[in-house]
Motif scaffolding. Structure first.
Motif, PDB file in Angstrom:
ATOM      1  N   ARG A  44     -21.111   6.142  -9.835  1.00  0.00           N
ATOM      2  CA  ARG A  44     -20.734   7.548  -9.651  1.00  0.00           C
ATOM      3  C   ARG A  44     -19.797   7.707  -8.462  1.00  0.00           C
ATOM      4  O   ARG A  44     -18.825   8.475  -8.513  1.00  0.00           O
ATOM      5  CB  ARG A  44     -21.985   8.411  -9.469  1.00  0.00           C
ATOM      6  N   LEU A  45     -20.073   6.984  -7.385  1.00  0.00           N
ATOM      7  CA  LEU A  45     -19.205   7.042  -6.214  1.00  0.00           C
ATOM      8  C   LEU A  45     -17.805   6.514  -6.541  1.00  0.00           C
ATOM      9  O   LEU A  45     -16.809   7.060  -6.054  1.00  0.00           O
ATOM     10  CB  LEU A  45     -19.814   6.252  -5.058  1.00  0.00           C
ATOM     11  N   PHE A  46     -17.708   5.471  -7.358  1.00  0.00           N
ATOM     12  CA  PHE A  46     -16.394   4.922  -7.716  1.00  0.00           C
ATOM     13  C   PHE A  46     -15.535   5.980  -8.411  1.00  0.00           C
ATOM     14  O   PHE A  46     -14.339   6.094  -8.133  1.00  0.00           O
ATOM     15  CB  PHE A  46     -16.548   3.710  -8.640  1.00  0.00           C
ATOM     16  N   ARG A  47     -16.148   6.763  -9.294  1.00  0.00           N
ATOM     17  CA  ARG A  47     -15.392   7.817  -9.982  1.00  0.00           C
ATOM     18  C   ARG A  47     -14.950   8.899  -9.001  1.00  0.00           C
ATOM     19  O   ARG A  47     -13.830   9.440  -9.116  1.00  0.00           O
ATOM     20  CB  ARG A  47     -16.233   8.411 -11.111  1.00  0.00           C
ATOM     21  N   GLU A  48     -15.798   9.205  -8.032  1.00  0.00           N
ATOM     22  CA  GLU A  48     -15.423  10.200  -7.024  1.00  0.00           C
ATOM     23  C   GLU A  48     -14.312   9.667  -6.122  1.00  0.00           C
ATOM     24  O   GLU A  48     -13.444  10.431  -5.680  1.00  0.00           O
ATOM     25  CB  GLU A  48     -16.649  10.573  -6.185  1.00  0.00           C
ATOM     26  N   VAL A  49     -14.360   8.374  -5.834  1.00  0.00           N
ATOM     27  CA  VAL A  49     -13.309   7.770  -5.010  1.00  0.00           C
ATOM     28  C   VAL A  49     -11.952   7.965  -5.670  1.00  0.00           C
ATOM     29  O   VAL A  49     -10.969   8.333  -5.007  1.00  0.00           O
ATOM     30  CB  VAL A  49     -13.594   6.269  -4.781  1.00  0.00           C
ATOM     31  N   LYS A  50     -11.866   7.732  -6.974  1.00  0.00           N
ATOM     32  CA  LYS A  50     -10.577   7.881  -7.657  1.00  0.00           C
ATOM     33  C   LYS A  50     -10.040   9.299  -7.505  1.00  0.00           C
ATOM     34  O   LYS A  50      -8.851   9.504  -7.236  1.00  0.00           O
ATOM     35  CB  LYS A  50     -10.714   7.529  -9.131  1.00  0.00           C
ATOM     36  N   ARG A  51     -10.908  10.294  -7.657  1.00  0.00           N
ATOM     37  CA  ARG A  51     -10.462  11.683  -7.505  1.00  0.00           C
ATOM     38  C   ARG A  51      -9.920  11.945  -6.109  1.00  0.00           C
ATOM     39  O   ARG A  51      -8.930  12.665  -5.941  1.00  0.00           O
ATOM     40  CB  ARG A  51     -11.637  12.627  -7.800  1.00  0.00           C
ATOM     41  N   CYS A  52     -10.551  11.366  -5.109  1.00  0.00           N
ATOM     42  CA  CYS A  52     -10.187  11.659  -3.717  1.00  0.00           C
ATOM     43  C   CYS A  52      -8.998  10.845  -3.209  1.00  0.00           C
ATOM     44  O   CYS A  52      -8.455  11.161  -2.148  1.00  0.00           O
ATOM     45  CB  CYS A  52     -11.386  11.411  -2.806  1.00  0.00           C
ATOM     46  N   LEU A  53      -8.618   9.804  -3.947  1.00  0.00           N
ATOM     47  CA  LEU A  53      -7.473   8.992  -3.518  1.00  0.00           C
ATOM     48  C   LEU A  53      -6.151   9.656  -3.879  1.00  0.00           C
ATOM     49  O   LEU A  53      -6.018  10.259  -4.948  1.00  0.00           O
ATOM     50  CB  LEU A  53      -7.518   7.618  -4.181  1.00  0.00           C
ATOM     51  N   LYS A  54      -5.170   9.514  -2.999  1.00  0.00           N
ATOM     52  CA  LYS A  54      -3.806   9.925  -3.319  1.00  0.00           C
ATOM     53  C   LYS A  54      -3.233   8.995  -4.383  1.00  0.00           C
ATOM     54  O   LYS A  54      -3.713   7.879  -4.578  1.00  0.00           O
ATOM     55  CB  LYS A  54      -2.932   9.858  -2.058  1.00  0.00           C
ATOM     56  N   MET A  55      -2.188   9.451  -5.052  1.00  0.00           N
ATOM     57  CA  MET A  55      -1.477   8.554  -5.952  1.00  0.00           C
ATOM     58  C   MET A  55      -0.950   7.382  -5.132  1.00  0.00           C
ATOM     59  O   MET A  55      -0.425   7.572  -4.028  1.00  0.00           O
ATOM     60  CB  MET A  55      -0.333   9.275  -6.644  1.00  0.00           C
ATOM     61  N   ASP A  56      -1.120   6.186  -5.657  1.00  0.00           N
ATOM     62  CA  ASP A  56      -0.780   4.930  -4.979  1.00  0.00           C
ATOM     63  C   ASP A  56      -1.743   4.606  -3.837  1.00  0.00           C
ATOM     64  O   ASP A  56      -1.522   3.639  -3.095  1.00  0.00           O
ATOM     65  CB  ASP A  56       0.665   4.927  -4.453  1.00  0.00           C
ATOM     66  N   GLY A  57      -2.798   5.396  -3.687  1.00  0.00           N
ATOM     67  CA  GLY A  57      -3.838   5.034  -2.735  1.00  0.00           C
ATOM     68  C   GLY A  57      -4.679   3.899  -3.301  1.00  0.00           C
ATOM     69  O   GLY A  57      -4.645   3.614  -4.506  1.00  0.00           O
ATOM     70  N   HIS A  58      -5.444   3.231  -2.443  1.00  0.00           N
ATOM     71  CA  HIS A  58      -6.236   2.107  -2.951  1.00  0.00           C
ATOM     72  C   HIS A  58      -7.645   2.093  -2.372  1.00  0.00           C
ATOM     73  O   HIS A  58      -7.916   2.652  -1.308  1.00  0.00           O
ATOM     74  CB  HIS A  58      -5.507   0.769  -2.713  1.00  0.00           C
ATOM     75  N   PHE A  59      -8.498   1.457  -3.131  1.00  0.00           N
ATOM     76  CA  PHE A  59      -9.933   1.371  -2.852  1.00  0.00           C
ATOM     77  C   PHE A  59     -10.292  -0.110  -2.790  1.00  0.00           C
ATOM     78  O   PHE A  59     -10.110  -0.841  -3.758  1.00  0.00           O
ATOM     79  CB  PHE A  59     -10.698   2.074  -3.966  1.00  0.00           C
ATOM     80  N   GLN A  60     -10.773  -0.544  -1.625  1.00  0.00           N
ATOM     81  CA  GLN A  60     -11.140  -1.947  -1.469  1.00  0.00           C
ATOM     82  C   GLN A  60     -12.639  -2.037  -1.205  1.00  0.00           C
ATOM     83  O   GLN A  60     -13.183  -1.311  -0.363  1.00  0.00           O
ATOM     84  CB  GLN A  60     -10.354  -2.586  -0.329  1.00  0.00           C
ATOM     85  N   LEU A  61     -13.298  -2.940  -1.914  1.00  0.00           N
ATOM     86  CA  LEU A  61     -14.743  -3.069  -1.782  1.00  0.00           C
ATOM     87  C   LEU A  61     -15.161  -4.518  -1.948  1.00  0.00           C
ATOM     88  O   LEU A  61     -14.430  -5.337  -2.521  1.00  0.00           O
ATOM     89  CB  LEU A  61     -15.467  -2.214  -2.815  1.00  0.00           C
ATOM     90  N   VAL A  62     -16.338  -4.815  -1.438  1.00  0.00           N
ATOM     91  CA  VAL A  62     -16.939  -6.129  -1.631  1.00  0.00           C
ATOM     92  C   VAL A  62     -18.219  -5.943  -2.431  1.00  0.00           C
ATOM     93  O   VAL A  62     -18.896  -4.917  -2.308  1.00  0.00           O
ATOM     94  CB  VAL A  62     -17.237  -6.813  -0.279  1.00  0.00           C
ATOM     95  N   ALA A  63     -18.523  -6.922  -3.276  1.00  0.00           N
ATOM     96  CA  ALA A  63     -19.735  -6.831  -4.094  1.00  0.00           C
ATOM     97  C   ALA A  63     -20.281  -8.216  -4.370  1.00  0.00           C
ATOM     98  O   ALA A  63     -19.545  -9.199  -4.383  1.00  0.00           O
ATOM     99  CB  ALA A  63     -19.424  -6.127  -5.418  1.00  0.00           C
ATOM    100  N   ASN A  64     -21.583  -8.271  -4.601  1.00  0.00           N
ATOM    101  CA  ASN A  64     -22.187  -9.520  -5.051  1.00  0.00           C
ATOM    102  C   ASN A  64     -21.644  -9.875  -6.434  1.00  0.00           C
ATOM    103  O   ASN A  64     -21.501  -9.002  -7.297  1.00  0.00           O
ATOM    104  CB  ASN A  64     -23.704  -9.381  -5.122  1.00  0.00           C
ATOM    105  N   LYS A  65     -21.347 -11.143  -6.660  1.00  0.00           N
ATOM    106  CA  LYS A  65     -20.744 -11.579  -7.917  1.00  0.00           C
ATOM    107  C   LYS A  65     -21.569 -11.194  -9.135  1.00  0.00           C
ATOM    108  O   LYS A  65     -21.032 -10.821 -10.180  1.00  0.00           O
ATOM    109  CB  LYS A  65     -20.545 -13.093  -7.896  1.00  0.00           C
ATOM    110  N   HIS A  66     -22.894 -11.293  -9.010  1.00  0.00           N
ATOM    111  CA  HIS A  66     -23.730 -11.082 -10.187  1.00  0.00           C
ATOM    112  C   HIS A  66     -23.679  -9.648 -10.709  1.00  0.00           C
ATOM    113  O   HIS A  66     -24.083  -9.376 -11.846  1.00  0.00           O
ATOM    114  CB  HIS A  66     -25.187 -11.475  -9.887  1.00  0.00           C
ATOM    115  N   LEU A  67     -23.166  -8.707  -9.906  1.00  0.00           N
ATOM    116  CA  LEU A  67     -23.085  -7.309 -10.333  1.00  0.00           C
ATOM    117  C   LEU A  67     -21.958  -7.074 -11.337  1.00  0.00           C
ATOM    118  O   LEU A  67     -21.960  -6.068 -12.048  1.00  0.00           O
ATOM    119  CB  LEU A  67     -22.901  -6.391  -9.122  1.00  0.00           C
ATOM    120  N   ASN A  68     -20.972  -7.980 -11.359  1.00  0.00           N
ATOM    121  CA  ASN A  68     -19.866  -7.889 -12.312  1.00  0.00           C
ATOM    122  C   ASN A  68     -19.202  -6.508 -12.286  1.00  0.00           C
ATOM    123  O   ASN A  68     -18.976  -5.878 -13.330  1.00  0.00           O
ATOM    124  CB  ASN A  68     -20.353  -8.210 -13.726  1.00  0.00           C
ATOM    125  N   TYR A  69     -18.882  -6.030 -11.086  1.00  0.00           N
ATOM    126  CA  TYR A  69     -18.289  -4.698 -10.940  1.00  0.00           C
ATOM    127  C   TYR A  69     -16.917  -4.569 -11.593  1.00  0.00           C
ATOM    128  O   TYR A  69     -16.489  -3.462 -11.929  1.00  0.00           O
ATOM    129  CB  TYR A  69     -18.157  -4.352  -9.455  1.00  0.00           C
TER     130      TYR A  69
END
Length: 366
Positions: A313-338
Motif C-alpha cells: 500500500r505504501l508503494f502505491r502511495e509513493v508513486k502518487r507523491c513522486l514527481k514525474m521522473d522522481g525515483h523510489f529506492q528501497l532495500v528488501a530481503n530477497k525472499h520477498l520478491n518485491y
C-alpha cells in the motif's frame, strides 16, 4: 469479527486491513487477561493499558474508563475505528504516548508483551512508574512466544513474577511488589562506520547496530543532483535521512514512521533545520508529485506476523507523491520478491545491487 464480554457484543476489525481472514484483532492472550480480571474481581481498580494493538482491551473495558499508552499511529487509528464500530467514545485525555508523564497513579496495569524485549522493558519502566504501591501488572502472551528473558526483565522492576497456567495456548505473567523506582536510560547508542553515533529509544527497529539491509542500501544509495525534496519512509532512527543530509546539506528532508519511538529517536539524530518529522502510517498528508526522491527499508513484520500488505500500500502511495521522473529506492530481503509487485506500480524497476540476502531496487516514475 464478533466477541462477547459481560453480556455485551463487540465487533472488531484490524487496521491496517488485511486480506488474511485467519488474522483477528485479538488473541487468546487478550481473552486470558479479561478472564483473569473477572475471576480475581479486579474490574473495580483504576487501570492503565499498554500495547493494546487494535483496541480490544480498551473497548471491552471501556465502562471502567481505563487510561492507555499508544505507541503507533496505526494503533491510534485502529482504536478509533473499533470504538466507532461499537458505539464507544474515546476520551483523548486518557490516551498517552510512550515517554509521556501521566499525572495519575494506577492500581492495575495490563500489558500485551511485545515482540521486542527492549520495548517490554520500556513499557514496564513506564508502568511501574505509574503504579501505586501494592499495584499489579498483568502481562499476557502466547506460550510459543515465551522467552526466559521476559522473567529476567520483569524482575528488574518487581520482586514477584508468577506465571499462570496455560489457557488456549496463552499464559499470564503476574507482577507484584514493585521495586523502588529508579531512573534508567531508555536509549541505545549506535556507532556509524562513517564516524559518530546515533541514538535510538528501546523498541526501535534494529537495536545495537544499523540493520544490515539498511547498510547495504547506504552503500548503493543513488542520490541525484536534482533530488532536493526527499522522504525517508519508515525512517526508524533516521539513519538514511542522516546519510542524505551529509551528501546534500540543503535538501528538504521529511522523515515518516508509524512508530512514535522511531520519530522521537530520529529527532535526536537530525537537526530540525529544513527537516520535518511525521508520526504517521501513510502518505495521505502529502500532495501529488511532491517528492524528488523517496528512500526506504520498508517493514514487512507486524509484531510476530510477516505481512507485506502494508508495504505494498505504501508503494502505491509513493508513486502518487513522486514527481514525474522522481525515483523510489528501497532495500528488501530477497525472499520477498518485491520486484514482481513493484513492476505493477512503477516502470522501470531496476536492480541496483544484490547479495545473497538483500536486493536494492530503484523505481522510476515516468
Amino acid at each position: 469479527m464478533q466477541f462477547q464480554y459481560q453480556n455485551a457484543h463487540y465487533h472488531f476489525t484490524r487496521y491496517p486491513a488485511t486480506s488474511n481472514r485467519s488474522l483477528r484483532a485479538w488473541s487468546a492472550a487478550d481473552e486470558h487477561i479479561l478472564k483473569h480480571l473477572d475471576e480475581q474481581q479486579l474490574t473495580q481498580k483504576s487501570i492503565l493499558i499498554a500495547n493494546d494493538r487494535f483496541g480490544f482491551l480498551m473497548s471491552c473495558l471501556h465502562p471502567l474508563k481505563p487510561t492507555a499508552i499508544v505507541a503507533y499511529k496505526s494503533q491510534q487509528k485502529s482504536w478509533q475505528k473499533n470504538f466507532i464500530a461499537n458505539g464507544l467514545k474515546m476520551d483523548e485525555s486518557r490516551v498517552f504516548l510512550p515517554l509521556e508523564g501521566i499525572d495519575q497513579s494506577f492500581e492495575l496495569a495490563l500489558l500485551k508483551i511485545p515482540k521486542s524485549l527492549e520495548l517490554f522493558r520500556l513499557y514496564l519502566y513506564q508502568l511501574s512508574k505509574q503504579l501505586e504501591e501494592g499495584g499489579i501488572v498483568i502481562c499476557g502472551f502466547m506460550t510459543r512466544h515465551f522467552s526466559p528473558q521476559i522473567i529476567n526483565i520483569a524482575k528488574d522492576f518487581f520482586e514477584k513474577a508468577e506465571q499462570s497456567k496455560a489457557w488456549k495456548k496463552s499464559r499470564l505473567l503476574i507482577l507484584t511488589k514493585k521495586k523502588a523506582f529508579q531512573e534508567i536510560s531508555l536509549l541505545n547508542i549506535i556507532g556509524l562506520a562513517s564516524g559518530g553515533n546515533l541514538q535510538q529509544y528501546f523498541g526501535v527497529f534494529s537495536s545495537g547496530h544499523i540493520d544490515y539491509g539498511t547498510q547495504f542500501l547506504i552503500q548503493h544509495l543513488s542520490l541525484r543532483e536534482e533530488d532536493h525534496r526527499v522522504l525517508d519512509l519508515a525512517c526508524g532512527n533516521g539513519v538514511l535521512a542522516n546519510t542524505i543530509r551529509q551528501h546534500k546539506a540543503a535538501a528538504e528532508l521529511h522523515l515518516l514512521d508509524d512508530a512514535f519511538l522511531a520519530i522521537a529517536s530520529s529527532k535526536l539524530n537530525l537537526s530540525a533545520d529544513n527537516t520535518y518529522f511525521h508520526f504517521e502510517d501513510n502518505l495521505e498528508k502529502f500532495e501529488d508529485n511532491y517528492f524528488d526522491f523517496v528512500v526506504s527499508n520498508p517493514p514487512f513484520h507486524f509484531a510476530y506476523e510477516n505481512n507485506i500488505e502494508v508495504s505494498l500500500r505504501l508503494f502505491r502511495e509513493v508513486k502518487r507523491c513522486l514527481k514525474m521522473d522522481g525515483h523510489f529506492q528501497l532495500v528488501a530481503n530477497k525472499h520477498l520478491n518485491y520486484k514482481v509487485h513493484l513492476e505493477k506500480i512503477f516502470d522501470p524497476v531496476n536492480v541496483v545491487a544484490e547479495n545473497e540476502k538483500f536486493v536494492v531496487y530503484d523505481c522510476l516514475k515516468e
